[in-house]
Design an enzyme around this catalytic site. Sequence first.
Site, PDB file in Angstrom:
ATOM      1  N   ASP A   1       0.870  -1.162   0.000  1.00 51.13           N
ATOM      2  CA  ASP A   1       0.000   0.000   0.000  1.00 51.13           C
ATOM      3  C   ASP A   1       0.921   1.230   0.000  1.00 51.13           C
ATOM      4  O   ASP A   1       2.123   1.110   0.248  1.00 51.13           O
ATOM      5  CB  ASP A   1      -0.877  -0.037   1.261  1.00 51.13           C
ATOM      6  CG  ASP A   1      -1.632   1.248   1.488  1.00 51.13           C
ATOM      7  OD1 ASP A   1      -2.343   1.689   0.573  1.00 51.13           O
ATOM      8  OD2 ASP A   1      -1.494   1.823   2.590  1.00 51.13           O
TER       9      ASP A   1
ATOM     10  N   ASP B   1      -0.133   5.058   1.101  1.00 50.10           N
ATOM     11  CA  ASP B   1      -0.339   6.022   2.184  1.00 50.10           C
ATOM     12  C   ASP B   1      -0.295   5.357   3.548  1.00 50.10           C
ATOM     13  O   ASP B   1      -1.028   4.400   3.813  1.00 50.10           O
ATOM     14  CB  ASP B   1      -1.682   6.736   1.988  1.00 50.10           C
ATOM     15  CG  ASP B   1      -1.737   7.479   0.666  1.00 50.10           C
ATOM     16  OD1 ASP B   1      -0.810   8.268   0.403  1.00 50.10           O
ATOM     17  OD2 ASP B   1      -2.693   7.267  -0.106  1.00 50.10           O
TER      18      ASP B   1
END
Length: 213
Positions: free
Chosen positions: A49, A51
């Site tokens: 991922d 953020d």
Amino acid sequence: MLKKFSLIIVLFSFVLVSFGQTEKEINFVTIEQIAKSIEGKKPMNVGFDIDDTVLFSSPGFYYGKQKYSPESNAFLGMTEFWNEINNGLDAYSIPKESARQIIEIHKKRGDSIYFITARPKTKTETVTELLAKTFGIENPNKAIFTDHKTGENTKIKPLTDNKIEIYYGDSDSDIEAAIAAKARPIRIMRAGNSTNKPMPQNGKFGEEVLANS
């Protein structure tokens, strides 16, 4: 004094139990343990991922909120904001050191690295280029934007389609997507000062949680 100290310990334990978990219940792993667990295995596809996992990107999201919707999170539904953050605003994002070390391990093994984010896709993006430069990745795979919607985990399909064997993420939906895609989920802890609230529950699904991440 001893009685007072004991009372503090009891109260602290009660607070932990109230949240439904204690540190002993969390399956913490270290970077060294992760490296050891994949030692000798053939190169694989791994996913991250973006953020709060590889980048502390709260500065850009804070800026977006102040600019577009100071009183609410309406900015998250605005194309103008996503165009900004996907095309340069990440220059103010801070790389997470734990992610850098993990990525180095996978690079040395020859693993193929994919960045899979819930951000909406925009007509142009500089995220792929920034991540490649930040983490020293040659010939990077294009960042995959999934535009997560309420009630639908849009990361499951790209994780499955790209045969991701390990997926690193900070959110509960990241871990759920990895489990659904039959990938090994490893939680990267979200920083306490992240603008992304509420905070997720580390170890909620029994997944491994990277210590000090």
